[in-house]
Design a protein around this motif. Sequence first.
Motif, PDB file in Angstrom:
ATOM      1  N   LEU A 121       0.814  -1.216   0.000  1.00  0.00           N
ATOM      2  CA  LEU A 121       0.000   0.000   0.000  1.00  0.00           C
ATOM      3  C   LEU A 121       0.849   1.269   0.000  1.00  0.00           C
ATOM      4  O   LEU A 121       0.317   2.373   0.021  1.00  0.00           O
ATOM      5  CB  LEU A 121      -0.946   0.002   1.207  1.00  0.00           C
ATOM      6  N   GLN A 122       2.162   1.103   0.000  1.00  0.00           N
ATOM      7  CA  GLN A 122       3.122   2.214  -0.057  1.00  0.00           C
ATOM      8  C   GLN A 122       3.027   3.132   1.167  1.00  0.00           C
ATOM      9  O   GLN A 122       3.146   4.352   1.060  1.00  0.00           O
ATOM     10  CB  GLN A 122       2.926   3.016  -1.352  1.00  0.00           C
ATOM     11  N   LEU A 123       2.817   2.513   2.337  1.00  0.00           N
ATOM     12  CA  LEU A 123       2.766   3.284   3.576  1.00  0.00           C
ATOM     13  C   LEU A 123       4.196   3.610   4.026  1.00  0.00           C
ATOM     14  O   LEU A 123       5.110   2.811   3.858  1.00  0.00           O
ATOM     15  CB  LEU A 123       2.044   2.505   4.675  1.00  0.00           C
ATOM     16  N   GLU A 124       4.360   4.767   4.635  1.00  0.00           N
ATOM     17  CA  GLU A 124       5.654   5.200   5.135  1.00  0.00           C
ATOM     18  C   GLU A 124       5.583   5.434   6.637  1.00  0.00           C
ATOM     19  O   GLU A 124       4.503   5.589   7.202  1.00  0.00           O
ATOM     20  CB  GLU A 124       6.097   6.490   4.418  1.00  0.00           C
ATOM     21  N   ASN A 125       6.755   5.454   7.273  1.00  0.00           N
ATOM     22  CA  ASN A 125       6.853   5.726   8.713  1.00  0.00           C
ATOM     23  C   ASN A 125       5.974   4.763   9.521  1.00  0.00           C
ATOM     24  O   ASN A 125       5.247   5.173  10.432  1.00  0.00           O
ATOM     25  CB  ASN A 125       6.446   7.174   9.021  1.00  0.00           C
ATOM     26  N   CYS A 126       6.037   3.490   9.191  1.00  0.00           N
ATOM     27  CA  CYS A 126       5.129   2.505   9.801  1.00  0.00           C
ATOM     28  C   CYS A 126       5.533   2.146  11.223  1.00  0.00           C
ATOM     29  O   CYS A 126       6.720   2.031  11.542  1.00  0.00           O
ATOM     30  CB  CYS A 126       5.082   1.243   8.948  1.00  0.00           C
ATOM     31  N   GLU A 127       4.519   1.935  12.046  1.00  0.00           N
ATOM     32  CA  GLU A 127       4.678   1.456  13.412  1.00  0.00           C
ATOM     33  C   GLU A 127       3.679   0.334  13.656  1.00  0.00           C
ATOM     34  O   GLU A 127       2.731   0.138  12.887  1.00  0.00           O
ATOM     35  CB  GLU A 127       4.444   2.589  14.408  1.00  0.00           C
ATOM     36  N   THR A 128       3.875  -0.397  14.757  1.00  0.00           N
ATOM     37  CA  THR A 128       2.943  -1.457  15.135  1.00  0.00           C
ATOM     38  C   THR A 128       1.620  -0.849  15.573  1.00  0.00           C
ATOM     39  O   THR A 128       1.580   0.128  16.316  1.00  0.00           O
ATOM     40  CB  THR A 128       3.538  -2.293  16.281  1.00  0.00           C
ATOM     41  N   LEU A 129       0.509  -1.430  15.107  1.00  0.00           N
ATOM     42  CA  LEU A 129      -0.813  -0.929  15.475  1.00  0.00           C
ATOM     43  C   LEU A 129      -1.246  -1.454  16.842  1.00  0.00           C
ATOM     44  O   LEU A 129      -1.676  -0.681  17.710  1.00  0.00           O
ATOM     45  CB  LEU A 129      -1.845  -1.339  14.415  1.00  0.00           C
ATOM     46  N   VAL A 130      -1.147  -2.766  17.062  1.00  0.00           N
ATOM     47  CA  VAL A 130      -1.600  -3.385  18.312  1.00  0.00           C
ATOM     48  C   VAL A 130      -0.451  -4.204  18.903  1.00  0.00           C
ATOM     49  O   VAL A 130      -0.201  -5.334  18.480  1.00  0.00           O
ATOM     50  CB  VAL A 130      -2.820  -4.302  18.081  1.00  0.00           C
ATOM     51  N   GLY A 244       3.788  -6.587  17.158  1.00  0.00           N
ATOM     52  CA  GLY A 244       2.368  -6.864  17.300  1.00  0.00           C
ATOM     53  C   GLY A 244       1.633  -6.925  15.977  1.00  0.00           C
ATOM     54  O   GLY A 244       2.231  -6.967  14.892  1.00  0.00           O
ATOM     55  N   LEU A 245       0.314  -6.914  16.064  1.00  0.00           N
ATOM     56  CA  LEU A 245      -0.556  -7.041  14.913  1.00  0.00           C
ATOM     57  C   LEU A 245      -0.765  -5.693  14.232  1.00  0.00           C
ATOM     58  O   LEU A 245      -0.839  -4.658  14.883  1.00  0.00           O
ATOM     59  CB  LEU A 245      -1.911  -7.593  15.338  1.00  0.00           C
ATOM     60  N   GLY A 246      -0.913  -5.727  12.920  1.00  0.00           N
ATOM     61  CA  GLY A 246      -1.238  -4.521  12.171  1.00  0.00           C
ATOM     62  C   GLY A 246      -0.102  -3.528  12.091  1.00  0.00           C
ATOM     63  O   GLY A 246       0.880  -3.613  12.826  1.00  0.00           O
ATOM     64  N   ARG A 247      -0.246  -2.592  11.166  1.00  0.00           N
ATOM     65  CA  ARG A 247       0.710  -1.507  11.013  1.00  0.00           C
ATOM     66  C   ARG A 247      -0.062  -0.213  10.784  1.00  0.00           C
ATOM     67  O   ARG A 247      -1.175  -0.221  10.274  1.00  0.00           O
ATOM     68  CB  ARG A 247       1.646  -1.750   9.818  1.00  0.00           C
ATOM     69  N   ILE A 248       0.544   0.905  11.164  1.00  0.00           N
ATOM     70  CA  ILE A 248      -0.053   2.207  10.898  1.00  0.00           C
ATOM     71  C   ILE A 248       1.034   3.115  10.364  1.00  0.00           C
ATOM     72  O   ILE A 248       2.151   3.142  10.892  1.00  0.00           O
ATOM     73  CB  ILE A 248      -0.741   2.808  12.137  1.00  0.00           C
ATOM     74  N   GLY A 249       0.721   3.809   9.271  1.00  0.00           N
ATOM     75  CA  GLY A 249       1.703   4.671   8.639  1.00  0.00           C
ATOM     76  C   GLY A 249       1.027   5.777   7.858  1.00  0.00           C
ATOM     77  O   GLY A 249      -0.195   5.957   7.919  1.00  0.00           O
ATOM     78  N   THR A 250       1.822   6.497   7.115  1.00  0.00           N
ATOM     79  CA  THR A 250       1.305   7.645   6.363  1.00  0.00           C
ATOM     80  C   THR A 250       1.361   7.373   4.866  1.00  0.00           C
ATOM     81  O   THR A 250       2.125   6.521   4.401  1.00  0.00           O
ATOM     82  CB  THR A 250       2.109   8.916   6.682  1.00  0.00           C
ATOM     83  N   ILE A 251       0.553   8.129   4.144  1.00  0.00           N
ATOM     84  CA  ILE A 251       0.510   8.023   2.689  1.00  0.00           C
ATOM     85  C   ILE A 251       0.279   9.417   2.124  1.00  0.00           C
ATOM     86  O   ILE A 251      -0.228  10.301   2.829  1.00  0.00           O
ATOM     87  CB  ILE A 251      -0.603   7.041   2.250  1.00  0.00           C
TER      88      ILE A 251
END
Length: 372
Positions: A121-130, A244-251
């Motif tokens: 999905l071309q996400l940047e600056n990713c961190e763990t969501l859960v 952990g599960l999932g990732r969160i980042g910017t687009i």
Amino acid sequence: MKVANGQQIIGIFETWSPKKLAAMEGDPIGLAIGTLNKPIKRVLVTLDVNTQVVDEAIENQCELIIAHHPPIFRKLANMRTDSPQGQLIEKCIKHDIAVYAAHTNLDVAEGGVNDLLAEALQLENCETLVPTYTERLYKLAVYIPTDYAEALRQALAGAGAGKIGDYDSCSYTLEGEGRYRAQEGANPFAGKVGKLHTEEEVKIEVVVPEGKKNKVLRAMLNAHPYEEPAYDLFVLDTPAKEMGLGRIGTIHPMTLKDFAEHVKAKLNVKAVRVVGDLSSNISKVAVLGGDGNKYIYDAKRAGADVFVTGDLYFHVAQDAENLGLHVVDPGHHVESIMKIGVSKKMDELCKEQKIDCTFIPSKLSTEPFQFI
């Protein structure tokens, strides 16, 4: 190049995606069918295991299948070969094909399912969501003759010790004197049996992540000249890393409508379900492969504008709408991205170990839904 047995192949796999990362209690991961006590030259990598996938493994002369979804998810009351599941197990056993499952541990692993989805999905600056797993950090303090200190520091760094953030080969050295008296039966590196000996030594301290502990200790013992090295190993309060599960980042900012089209294209799906105002702006994205219904509140707390996940329930979609959280549901089958990802990763790891094993991503789709 050498041929490895199944235990070695899975041992290499678990250096990357160990069972301890499993985020679901009772997750039926590991060897599900057959045995690993045999040579393995070809491995089929698949999302699911059905009879067509087993036929594909037979056609490709594979001795092992690595799957994301466990083929036996609940305990069997019986193993009847006139049932679909019984026939699948029977076919695997008749053709001597072992099946190994890596489920939520592969979701959590670095470079696993959720990282692959975020990358697609071309996400940047990713961190763990859960966060679901915190790796402990140790400090190793070892005492060694001064002339051997540099070789030991290199051995420890090579085994993975001394990594702090973006720095590696980190260590601390303190000079001093070591004393010992060798007893009868000893074979001392220096000094004589029965005589008190003083040796110019240094104390080397390094941090060691939990996952590298055994490897680092082996490296330390192999590089140390003493018959009985003196060392201390302490658990630190500072965690090595959180996983952990999932990732969160910017687009790059876009509308929800454009983002939904972006998801379709990048995850190669024909349709997606969308919750929210299609004209809304999207810049922060949470993604969680598989069924992410229970994690909408985590996505909202993390500041996500949109949550990409599968199997969205009707009432959960309403809850997300009430929260002001947009959702894009591309289905559960997008986790099939792991077929190529795992194959590439295992190719790399086996080449490093000079092991001759071919990993084949399954060409079959196990998506049960059709879109009309």
